[in-house]
Write an enzyme that holds these catalytic residues in place. Structure first.
Site, PDB file in Angstrom:
ATOM      1  N   GLU A  78       0.822  -1.207   0.000  1.00 53.78           N
ATOM      2  CA  GLU A  78       0.000   0.000   0.000  1.00 53.78           C
ATOM      3  C   GLU A  78       0.859   1.262   0.000  1.00 53.78           C
ATOM      4  OE1 GLU A  78      -4.401  -0.559   1.881  1.00 53.78           O
ATOM      5  OE2 GLU A  78      -2.978   0.456   3.163  1.00 53.78           O
TER       6      GLU A  78
ATOM      7  N   LYS B 162     -14.278   0.130  -3.920  1.00 51.83           N
ATOM      8  CA  LYS B 162     -15.384   0.513  -3.026  1.00 51.83           C
ATOM      9  C   LYS B 162     -16.451   1.267  -3.820  1.00 51.83           C
ATOM     10  CE  LYS B 162     -12.418   1.095   1.004  1.00 51.83           C
ATOM     11  NZ  LYS B 162     -11.773   2.066   1.875  1.00 51.83           N
TER      12      LYS B 162
ATOM     13  N   HIS C 135       7.528 -26.787  -1.424  1.00 56.23           N
ATOM     14  CA  HIS C 135       6.877 -27.889  -2.141  1.00 56.23           C
ATOM     15  C   HIS C 135       5.795 -27.382  -3.089  1.00 56.23           C
ATOM     16  CE1 HIS C 135       8.843 -31.040   0.346  1.00 56.23           C
ATOM     17  NE2 HIS C 135       9.016 -29.985   1.107  1.00 56.23           N
TER      18      HIS C 135
HETATM   19  O1  PA5 Z   1      -3.907   1.079   5.784  1.00 59.47           O
HETATM   20  C1  PA5 Z   1      -5.042   1.454   5.578  1.00 59.47           C
HETATM   21  O2  PA5 Z   1      -5.341   2.651   5.594  1.00 59.47           O
HETATM   22  C2  PA5 Z   1      -6.170   0.479   5.323  1.00 59.47           C
HETATM   23  O3  PA5 Z   1      -5.735  -0.823   5.278  1.00 59.47           O
HETATM   24  C3  PA5 Z   1      -7.207   0.611   6.429  1.00 59.47           C
HETATM   25  O4  PA5 Z   1      -6.587   0.345   7.646  1.00 59.47           O
HETATM   26  C4  PA5 Z   1      -8.359  -0.346   6.216  1.00 59.47           C
HETATM   27  O5  PA5 Z   1      -8.954  -0.078   4.983  1.00 59.47           O
HETATM   28  C5  PA5 Z   1      -9.368  -0.201   7.316  1.00 59.47           C
HETATM   29  O6  PA5 Z   1      -9.832   1.096   7.395  1.00 59.47           O
HETATM   30  P1  PA5 Z   1     -10.611   1.601   8.674  1.00 59.47           P
HETATM   31  O7  PA5 Z   1      -9.725   1.512   9.847  1.00 59.47           O
HETATM   32  O8  PA5 Z   1     -10.972   3.018   8.350  1.00 59.47           O
HETATM   33  O9  PA5 Z   1     -11.822   0.724   8.831  1.00 59.47           O
END
Ligand code: PA5
Length: 445
Positions: free
Chosen positions: A287, A422, A308
Protein backbone atom coordinates in the site's frame (compact mmCIF):
# COMPACT_ATOMS: atom_id res chain seq x y z
CA UNK A 1 18.82 -6.99 18.61
CA UNK A 2 17.59 -8.25 15.27
CA UNK A 3 20.26 -8.07 12.57
CA UNK A 4 20.25 -7.46 8.84
CA UNK A 5 22.61 -9.08 6.37
CA UNK A 6 22.64 -8.03 2.72
CA UNK A 7 25.91 -9.74 1.71
CA UNK A 8 24.11 -12.34 -0.37
CA UNK A 9 22.84 -9.64 -2.72
CA UNK A 10 26.38 -8.66 -3.69
CA UNK A 11 26.68 -11.17 -6.51
CA UNK A 12 23.71 -9.42 -8.15
CA UNK A 13 24.16 -5.77 -7.22
CA UNK A 14 27.35 -4.24 -5.94
CA UNK A 15 28.09 -3.14 -2.41
CA UNK A 16 29.32 0.10 -3.92
CA UNK A 17 25.96 0.69 -5.60
CA UNK A 18 24.15 0.17 -2.31
CA UNK A 19 26.52 2.51 -0.48
CA UNK A 20 25.86 5.10 -3.14
CA UNK A 21 22.37 5.45 -1.64
CA UNK A 22 23.85 7.01 1.48
CA UNK A 23 22.86 10.58 0.57
CA UNK A 24 19.40 9.61 -0.69
CA UNK A 25 18.73 7.52 2.41
CA UNK A 26 19.92 10.36 4.65
CA UNK A 27 17.69 12.84 2.82
CA UNK A 28 14.75 10.45 3.10
CA UNK A 29 15.38 9.85 6.80
CA UNK A 30 15.66 13.58 7.44
CA UNK A 31 12.49 14.27 5.49
CA UNK A 32 10.70 11.85 7.81
CA UNK A 33 12.24 13.49 10.86
CA UNK A 34 11.53 17.06 9.77
CA UNK A 35 8.16 16.32 8.21
CA UNK A 36 9.20 17.81 4.90
CA UNK A 37 8.37 14.87 2.61
CA UNK A 38 5.18 13.69 0.92
CA UNK A 39 2.37 12.61 3.22
CA UNK A 40 3.90 14.49 6.14
CA UNK A 41 0.57 14.68 7.96
CA UNK A 42 0.83 10.91 8.54
CA UNK A 43 4.08 10.69 10.48
CA UNK A 44 2.59 10.04 13.90
CA UNK A 45 4.14 6.56 13.91
CA UNK A 46 7.73 7.83 13.67
CA UNK A 47 8.33 8.56 17.35
CA UNK A 48 5.32 6.63 18.59
CA UNK A 49 7.24 3.90 20.47
CA UNK A 50 9.32 6.30 22.55
CA UNK A 51 6.33 8.51 23.29
CA UNK A 52 4.10 5.77 24.71
CA UNK A 53 3.62 6.39 28.42
CA UNK A 54 3.10 3.89 31.22
CA UNK A 55 -0.25 5.57 31.99
CA UNK A 56 -1.40 4.89 28.44
CA UNK A 57 -0.29 1.26 28.63
CA UNK A 58 -2.00 0.92 32.02
CA UNK A 59 -5.30 2.11 30.49
CA UNK A 60 -4.97 -0.50 27.73
CA UNK A 61 -4.09 -3.18 30.27
CA UNK A 62 -7.08 -2.26 32.46
CA UNK A 63 -9.47 -2.65 29.53
CA UNK A 64 -7.76 -5.86 28.46
CA UNK A 65 -8.25 -7.14 32.01
CA UNK A 66 -12.01 -6.44 31.87
CA UNK A 67 -12.28 -8.35 28.58
CA UNK A 68 -10.15 -11.23 29.88
CA UNK A 69 -12.22 -11.47 33.06
CA UNK A 70 -15.56 -11.45 31.25
CA UNK A 71 -14.97 -13.28 27.99
CA UNK A 72 -14.16 -16.78 26.79
CA UNK A 73 -13.70 -15.41 23.29
CA UNK A 74 -12.85 -11.95 22.02
CA UNK A 75 -13.59 -11.09 18.40
CA UNK A 76 -11.23 -8.59 16.81
CA UNK A 77 -13.28 -6.83 14.13
CA UNK A 78 -11.19 -4.86 11.63
CA UNK A 79 -9.58 -5.03 8.21
CA UNK A 80 -6.25 -4.06 6.64
CA UNK A 81 -4.31 -1.80 8.93
CA UNK A 82 -7.03 -2.14 11.55
CA UNK A 83 -6.44 -5.88 11.86
CA UNK A 84 -3.23 -7.25 10.40
CA UNK A 85 -0.78 -5.86 12.98
CA UNK A 86 -2.66 -7.35 15.91
CA UNK A 87 -3.01 -10.70 14.17
CA UNK A 88 0.67 -10.70 13.16
CA UNK A 89 1.83 -10.28 16.74
CA UNK A 90 -0.76 -12.55 18.34
CA UNK A 91 -0.09 -15.43 15.93
CA UNK A 92 3.69 -15.02 16.17
CA UNK A 93 3.49 -15.41 19.94
CA UNK A 94 0.61 -17.87 20.38
CA UNK A 95 0.58 -21.60 20.64
CA UNK A 96 -0.32 -22.83 17.15
CA UNK A 97 -2.93 -25.29 18.41
CA UNK A 98 -4.54 -23.74 21.44
CA UNK A 99 -5.09 -20.20 20.24
CA UNK A 100 -8.70 -20.95 19.36
CA UNK A 101 -9.43 -22.12 22.89
CA UNK A 102 -9.53 -19.96 25.94
CA UNK A 103 -7.07 -21.00 28.62
CA UNK A 104 -7.19 -20.28 32.33
CA UNK A 105 -5.99 -16.72 31.92
CA UNK A 106 -6.77 -15.56 28.42
CA UNK A 107 -9.75 -15.67 26.10
CA UNK A 108 -9.55 -17.23 22.66
CA UNK A 109 -9.02 -14.64 19.93
CA UNK A 110 -10.89 -14.80 16.63
CA UNK A 111 -11.14 -12.30 13.78
CA UNK A 112 -13.98 -10.78 11.78
CA UNK A 113 -14.67 -7.74 9.66
CA UNK A 114 -11.82 -8.56 7.26
CA UNK A 115 -13.93 -10.30 4.63
CA UNK A 116 -17.52 -10.48 3.40
CA UNK A 117 -17.73 -14.26 3.38
CA UNK A 118 -21.26 -15.28 4.29
CA UNK A 119 -20.14 -18.77 5.28
CA UNK A 120 -17.32 -17.31 7.41
CA UNK A 121 -19.71 -15.01 9.23
CA UNK A 122 -22.35 -17.72 9.62
CA UNK A 123 -19.78 -20.10 11.06
CA UNK A 124 -18.49 -17.38 13.37
CA UNK A 125 -21.96 -16.68 14.73
CA UNK A 126 -22.46 -20.44 15.24
CA UNK A 127 -19.08 -20.72 17.01
CA UNK A 128 -19.99 -17.83 19.30
CA UNK A 129 -23.39 -19.31 20.25
CA UNK A 130 -23.59 -19.86 24.01
CA UNK A 131 -20.10 -18.44 24.48
CA UNK A 132 -19.31 -15.48 26.66
CA UNK A 133 -17.81 -13.30 24.00
CA UNK A 134 -16.71 -9.69 23.61
CA UNK A 135 -15.80 -7.55 20.61
CA UNK A 136 -13.07 -5.05 19.84
CA UNK A 137 -14.42 -3.01 16.95
CA UNK A 138 -11.54 -1.33 15.12
CA UNK A 139 -12.06 1.14 12.31
CA UNK A 140 -10.33 4.46 11.87
CA UNK A 141 -12.89 5.80 9.41
CA UNK A 142 -15.66 4.01 11.22
CA UNK A 143 -17.36 3.39 7.89
CA UNK A 144 -15.53 0.41 6.38
CA UNK A 145 -18.19 -1.91 4.97
CA UNK A 146 -16.55 -5.24 5.87
CA UNK A 147 -16.02 -4.25 9.49
CA UNK A 148 -19.31 -2.39 9.94
CA UNK A 149 -21.25 -5.35 8.53
CA UNK A 150 -19.54 -7.84 10.85
CA UNK A 151 -19.96 -5.51 13.82
CA UNK A 152 -23.67 -5.14 13.16
CA UNK A 153 -24.02 -8.94 13.45
CA UNK A 154 -21.70 -9.21 16.45
CA UNK A 155 -23.29 -6.36 18.41
CA UNK A 156 -26.74 -7.89 18.05
CA UNK A 157 -25.56 -11.36 18.97
CA UNK A 158 -23.61 -10.07 21.96
CA UNK A 159 -26.58 -8.08 23.26
CA UNK A 160 -28.98 -10.99 22.66
CA UNK A 161 -26.72 -13.50 24.35
CA UNK A 162 -25.23 -11.46 27.14
CA UNK A 163 -27.78 -8.67 27.73
CA UNK A 164 -27.34 -4.97 26.96
CA UNK A 165 -25.52 -4.14 30.19
CA UNK A 166 -22.85 -6.82 29.83
CA UNK A 167 -22.52 -6.03 26.11
CA UNK A 168 -21.59 -2.48 27.04
CA UNK A 169 -18.83 -3.83 29.21
CA UNK A 170 -17.36 -6.24 26.68
CA UNK A 171 -17.61 -4.21 23.49
CA UNK A 172 -14.74 -1.79 23.00
CA UNK A 173 -14.34 0.64 20.11
CA UNK A 174 -11.06 1.82 18.61
CA UNK A 175 -11.78 4.60 16.17
CA UNK A 176 -11.49 8.26 15.29
CA UNK A 177 -11.82 10.81 18.09
CA UNK A 178 -14.82 12.53 16.54
CA UNK A 179 -16.11 11.19 13.25
CA UNK A 180 -17.53 8.00 11.77
CA UNK A 181 -20.28 5.57 12.64
CA UNK A 182 -18.10 3.57 15.05
CA UNK A 183 -17.48 6.73 17.12
CA UNK A 184 -21.18 7.64 17.18
CA UNK A 185 -22.19 4.11 18.19
CA UNK A 186 -19.52 3.96 20.90
CA UNK A 187 -20.62 7.28 22.34
CA UNK A 188 -24.33 6.47 22.13
CA UNK A 189 -23.91 3.04 23.72
CA UNK A 190 -21.32 4.14 26.27
CA UNK A 191 -18.60 1.69 25.14
CA UNK A 192 -15.09 2.10 26.37
CA UNK A 193 -13.20 3.57 23.43
CA UNK A 194 -9.68 4.33 22.31
CA UNK A 195 -8.61 6.85 19.72
CA UNK A 196 -6.62 6.17 16.56
CA UNK A 197 -4.50 9.28 16.14
CA UNK A 198 -5.25 11.33 13.02
CA UNK A 199 -1.62 11.32 11.97
CA UNK A 200 -1.18 7.52 12.00
CA UNK A 201 -2.39 5.61 8.94
CA UNK A 202 -3.87 2.13 9.32
CA UNK A 203 -0.84 0.15 8.19
CA UNK A 204 1.40 2.06 10.63
CA UNK A 205 -1.01 1.72 13.56
CA UNK A 206 0.06 -1.52 15.23
CA UNK A 207 1.63 0.32 18.16
CA UNK A 208 -1.52 2.37 18.81
CA UNK A 209 -4.50 0.81 20.63
CA UNK A 210 -5.37 -0.82 17.26
CA UNK A 211 -2.68 -3.40 17.89
CA UNK A 212 -1.91 -2.97 21.56
CA UNK A 213 -5.38 -3.72 22.97
CA UNK A 214 -5.94 -7.02 21.12
CA UNK A 215 -2.35 -8.07 21.86
CA UNK A 216 -2.83 -7.32 25.57
CA UNK A 217 -6.17 -9.17 25.61
CA UNK A 218 -4.43 -12.20 24.11
CA UNK A 219 -2.16 -12.15 27.15
CA UNK A 220 1.05 -10.73 25.70
CA UNK A 221 3.34 -8.17 27.24
CA UNK A 222 2.76 -4.89 25.42
CA UNK A 223 5.36 -3.11 27.52
CA UNK A 224 8.06 -5.40 26.13
CA UNK A 225 6.67 -5.03 22.60
CA UNK A 226 6.91 -1.26 22.90
CA UNK A 227 10.40 -1.53 24.45
CA UNK A 228 11.60 -3.50 21.42
CA UNK A 229 10.11 -0.95 19.04
CA UNK A 230 11.65 1.90 21.04
CA UNK A 231 15.12 0.35 20.84
CA UNK A 232 14.71 -0.04 17.08
CA UNK A 233 13.52 3.57 16.86
CA UNK A 234 16.84 4.56 18.42
CA UNK A 235 18.85 2.18 16.20
CA UNK A 236 17.30 3.79 13.11
CA UNK A 237 17.41 7.36 14.40
CA UNK A 238 18.08 10.35 12.19
CA UNK A 239 21.65 10.74 13.44
CA UNK A 240 22.63 7.10 13.00
CA UNK A 241 25.09 6.87 10.08
CA UNK A 242 23.90 5.00 7.00
CA UNK A 243 26.30 2.10 7.53
CA UNK A 244 24.85 1.44 10.97
CA UNK A 245 21.18 2.10 10.24
CA UNK A 246 19.59 -1.26 9.32
CA UNK A 247 16.41 0.30 7.96
CA UNK A 248 18.36 2.64 5.66
CA UNK A 249 20.46 -0.25 4.36
CA UNK A 250 17.37 -2.40 3.79
CA UNK A 251 15.69 0.48 1.94
CA UNK A 252 18.79 1.08 -0.18
CA UNK A 253 19.30 -2.60 -1.05
CA UNK A 254 15.70 -3.17 -2.11
CA UNK A 255 15.65 0.01 -4.22
CA UNK A 256 18.89 -0.99 -5.95
CA UNK A 257 17.52 -4.48 -6.59
CA UNK A 258 14.34 -2.94 -8.00
CA UNK A 259 16.39 -0.71 -10.28
CA UNK A 260 18.11 -3.85 -11.53
CA UNK A 261 14.88 -5.54 -12.56
CA UNK A 262 13.96 -7.27 -9.31
CA UNK A 263 10.29 -6.31 -9.30
CA UNK A 264 9.12 -8.81 -6.69
CA UNK A 265 10.31 -9.13 -3.10
CA UNK A 266 9.39 -12.40 -1.45
CA UNK A 267 9.34 -12.33 2.34
CA UNK A 268 10.33 -15.79 3.51
CA UNK A 269 9.97 -17.39 6.92
CA UNK A 270 10.90 -20.81 8.23
CA UNK A 271 8.50 -20.57 11.15
CA UNK A 272 4.77 -20.85 10.39
CA UNK A 273 4.00 -18.53 13.30
CA UNK A 274 5.31 -15.68 11.15
CA UNK A 275 2.69 -16.12 8.44
CA UNK A 276 0.73 -13.05 9.54
CA UNK A 277 3.85 -10.95 10.03
CA UNK A 278 4.25 -11.46 6.28
CA UNK A 279 0.61 -10.52 5.68
CA UNK A 280 1.13 -7.34 7.70
CA UNK A 281 4.39 -6.60 5.83
CA UNK A 282 2.66 -7.16 2.48
CA UNK A 283 0.11 -4.49 3.29
CA UNK A 284 2.74 -2.12 4.67
CA UNK A 285 4.94 -2.22 1.59
CA UNK A 286 2.26 -2.86 -1.03
CA UNK A 287 0.00 0.00 0.00
CA UNK A 288 2.91 2.33 0.64
CA UNK A 289 4.90 1.83 -2.55
CA UNK A 290 2.53 0.45 -5.17
CA UNK A 291 1.45 3.65 -6.89
CA UNK A 292 2.25 5.89 -9.86
CA UNK A 293 2.74 2.66 -11.84
CA UNK A 294 5.76 1.67 -9.79
CA UNK A 295 6.77 -0.22 -6.66
CA UNK A 296 8.13 -3.64 -5.75
CA UNK A 297 5.37 -6.27 -5.55
CA UNK A 298 5.52 -7.70 -2.02
CA UNK A 299 4.91 -11.45 -1.94
CA UNK A 300 5.41 -13.96 0.86
CA UNK A 301 5.97 -17.65 1.38
CA UNK A 302 6.16 -19.96 4.40
CA UNK A 303 9.05 -22.40 4.10
CA UNK A 304 9.60 -25.24 4.07
CA UNK A 305 5.84 -25.66 3.31
CA UNK A 306 5.92 -23.57 0.14
CA UNK A 307 9.19 -25.07 -1.08
CA UNK A 308 6.88 -27.89 -2.14
CA UNK A 309 4.76 -25.51 -4.20
CA UNK A 310 6.27 -22.11 -4.99
CA UNK A 311 9.78 -23.50 -4.57
CA UNK A 312 9.89 -24.51 -8.24
CA UNK A 313 9.03 -20.98 -9.44
CA UNK A 314 11.49 -19.38 -7.09
CA UNK A 315 14.29 -21.73 -8.16
CA UNK A 316 13.72 -21.62 -11.91
CA UNK A 317 11.06 -19.07 -12.86
CA UNK A 318 11.54 -15.59 -14.27
CA UNK A 319 14.50 -13.88 -12.58
CA UNK A 320 12.62 -10.82 -11.41
CA UNK A 321 12.58 -11.72 -7.73
CA UNK A 322 14.64 -11.36 -4.62
CA UNK A 323 14.09 -12.87 -1.19
CA UNK A 324 14.11 -11.32 2.26
CA UNK A 325 14.35 -14.13 4.77
CA UNK A 326 13.27 -13.73 8.37
CA UNK A 327 15.25 -16.29 10.30
CA UNK A 328 14.46 -17.08 13.93
CA UNK A 329 17.71 -18.01 15.63
CA UNK A 330 16.38 -19.92 18.63
CA UNK A 331 13.14 -21.82 19.06
CA UNK A 332 11.14 -21.48 22.27
CA UNK A 333 10.85 -25.26 22.73
CA UNK A 334 13.08 -28.23 22.03
CA UNK A 335 12.17 -31.48 20.31
CA UNK A 336 14.56 -34.18 19.11
CA UNK A 337 14.07 -36.72 16.35
CA UNK A 338 13.53 -40.18 17.88
CA UNK A 339 15.46 -43.25 16.79
CA UNK A 340 13.45 -46.04 15.16
CA UNK A 341 14.64 -49.62 15.12
CA UNK A 342 13.13 -50.51 11.74
CA UNK A 343 14.27 -47.22 10.17
CA UNK A 344 11.88 -47.77 7.27
CA UNK A 345 11.84 -44.04 6.50
CA UNK A 346 15.65 -43.97 6.52
CA UNK A 347 15.67 -41.10 9.00
CA UNK A 348 17.91 -42.63 11.65
CA UNK A 349 20.74 -40.37 10.46
CA UNK A 350 18.72 -37.59 12.10
CA UNK A 351 18.04 -39.46 15.36
CA UNK A 352 18.99 -37.35 18.36
CA UNK A 353 19.16 -34.14 16.33
CA UNK A 354 16.90 -31.24 17.15
CA UNK A 355 14.04 -30.62 14.69
CA UNK A 356 15.30 -27.06 14.45
CA UNK A 357 18.68 -28.29 13.24
CA UNK A 358 16.89 -29.96 10.34
CA UNK A 359 14.95 -26.74 9.72
CA UNK A 360 18.13 -24.66 9.81
CA UNK A 361 19.80 -26.94 7.26
CA UNK A 362 16.70 -26.64 5.06
CA UNK A 363 17.12 -22.88 5.38
CA UNK A 364 20.82 -22.88 4.56
CA UNK A 365 20.40 -25.37 1.74
CA UNK A 366 17.61 -23.28 0.26
CA UNK A 367 19.58 -20.06 0.55
CA UNK A 368 22.50 -21.60 -1.37
CA UNK A 369 20.19 -23.18 -3.97
CA UNK A 370 18.28 -19.95 -4.55
CA UNK A 371 21.43 -17.84 -4.84
CA UNK A 372 22.82 -20.42 -7.28
CA UNK A 373 19.50 -20.16 -9.13
CA UNK A 374 19.83 -16.38 -9.44
CA UNK A 375 17.84 -15.07 -6.50
CA UNK A 376 19.45 -12.33 -4.39
CA UNK A 377 19.02 -12.91 -0.67
CA UNK A 378 18.55 -10.47 2.21
CA UNK A 379 18.54 -11.99 5.68
CA UNK A 380 17.01 -10.67 8.87
CA UNK A 381 17.81 -12.64 12.01
CA UNK A 382 15.50 -12.51 15.03
CA UNK A 383 17.14 -13.99 18.16
CA UNK A 384 13.82 -15.60 19.27
CA UNK A 385 10.09 -15.07 18.97
CA UNK A 386 9.10 -12.86 21.88
CA UNK A 387 7.39 -9.53 22.40
CA UNK A 388 10.62 -7.52 22.51
CA UNK A 389 11.98 -8.86 19.24
CA UNK A 390 8.64 -8.64 17.47
CA UNK A 391 8.42 -4.99 18.57
CA UNK A 392 11.80 -4.43 16.94
CA UNK A 393 10.88 -6.02 13.66
CA UNK A 394 7.60 -4.09 13.41
CA UNK A 395 9.34 -0.75 13.79
CA UNK A 396 12.25 -1.82 11.56
CA UNK A 397 9.85 -2.55 8.71
CA UNK A 398 7.85 0.66 9.30
CA UNK A 399 10.84 2.98 9.16
CA UNK A 400 12.39 0.93 6.36
CA UNK A 401 9.17 1.48 4.42
CA UNK A 402 9.15 5.24 5.01
CA UNK A 403 12.77 5.58 3.84
CA UNK A 404 12.27 3.20 0.91
CA UNK A 405 9.13 4.97 -0.29
CA UNK A 406 10.84 8.34 -0.24
CA UNK A 407 13.83 6.93 -2.16
CA UNK A 408 11.37 5.54 -4.70
CA UNK A 409 9.83 9.00 -4.95
CA UNK A 410 6.24 8.16 -3.93
CA UNK A 411 4.06 9.24 -1.03
CA UNK A 412 4.31 6.14 1.19
CA UNK A 413 1.47 7.31 3.42
CA UNK A 414 -1.54 7.50 1.15
CA UNK A 415 -3.59 4.78 -0.59
CA UNK A 416 -5.72 6.42 -3.27
CA UNK A 417 -5.99 3.14 -5.19
CA UNK A 418 -8.06 1.31 -2.57
CA UNK A 419 -11.11 3.52 -3.24
CA UNK A 420 -11.74 2.19 -6.77
CA UNK A 421 -13.32 -1.12 -5.75
CA UNK A 422 -15.38 0.51 -3.03
CA UNK A 423 -16.93 2.97 -5.49
CA UNK A 424 -17.91 0.13 -7.85
CA UNK A 425 -19.23 -2.06 -5.02
CA UNK A 426 -21.44 0.74 -3.68
CA UNK A 427 -22.63 1.55 -7.21
CA UNK A 428 -23.55 -2.11 -7.79
CA UNK A 429 -25.33 -2.27 -4.45
CA UNK A 430 -27.27 0.95 -5.20
CA UNK A 431 -25.99 2.76 -2.14
CA UNK A 432 -27.82 6.08 -1.71
CA UNK A 433 -25.65 8.86 -3.10
CA UNK A 434 -24.14 6.60 -5.79
CA UNK A 435 -26.94 7.02 -8.38
CA UNK A 436 -24.66 8.37 -11.12
CA UNK A 437 -22.02 5.68 -10.51
CA UNK A 438 -24.77 3.02 -10.53
CA UNK A 439 -25.94 4.13 -13.96
CA UNK A 440 -22.38 4.28 -15.28
CA UNK A 441 -21.43 0.85 -14.02
CA UNK A 442 -24.58 -0.80 -15.36
CA UNK A 443 -23.44 0.17 -18.87
CA UNK A 444 -20.23 -1.83 -18.33
CA UNK A 445 -21.99 -5.06 -17.38
O1 PA5 B 1 -3.91 1.08 5.78
C1 PA5 B 1 -5.04 1.45 5.58
O2 PA5 B 1 -5.34 2.65 5.59
C2 PA5 B 1 -6.17 0.48 5.32
O3 PA5 B 1 -5.74 -0.82 5.28
C3 PA5 B 1 -7.21 0.61 6.43
O4 PA5 B 1 -6.59 0.35 7.65
C4 PA5 B 1 -8.36 -0.35 6.22
O5 PA5 B 1 -8.95 -0.08 4.98
C5 PA5 B 1 -9.37 -0.20 7.32
O6 PA5 B 1 -9.83 1.10 7.40
P1 PA5 B 1 -10.61 1.60 8.67
O7 PA5 B 1 -9.72 1.51 9.85
O8 PA5 B 1 -10.97 3.02 8.35
O9 PA5 B 1 -11.82 0.72 8.83
Amino acid sequence: MITLNIEKTFGFISEKAINAYETQAKTAREALENGTGKGNDFLGWLHLPSSITTTFLADIEATAHILRENCEVVVIAGIGGSYLGARAVIEALSNSFTRLQEDKKNPAIVYAGHNIGEDYLYELTEYLKNKKFGVINISKSGTTTETALAFRLLKKQCEDQRGKEMAKKVIVAITDAKKGAARITADNEGYKSFIIPDNVGGRFSVLTPVGLLPIAVAGFDIEKLVAGATDMEEACGVNVPFARNPAAIYAAARNELYKNGRKIEILVNYNPKLHYVSEWWKQLYGESEGKENKGIFPAAVDFSTDLHSMGQWIQEGERTIFETVISVEKTNHTLSVPSDEANLDGLNFLAGKRVDEVNKMAELGTQIAHIDGGVPNIRIVIPALNEYNIGQILYFFEIGCGISGYILGVNPFDQPGVEAYKKNMFALLNKPGYEEESKAIQSKL
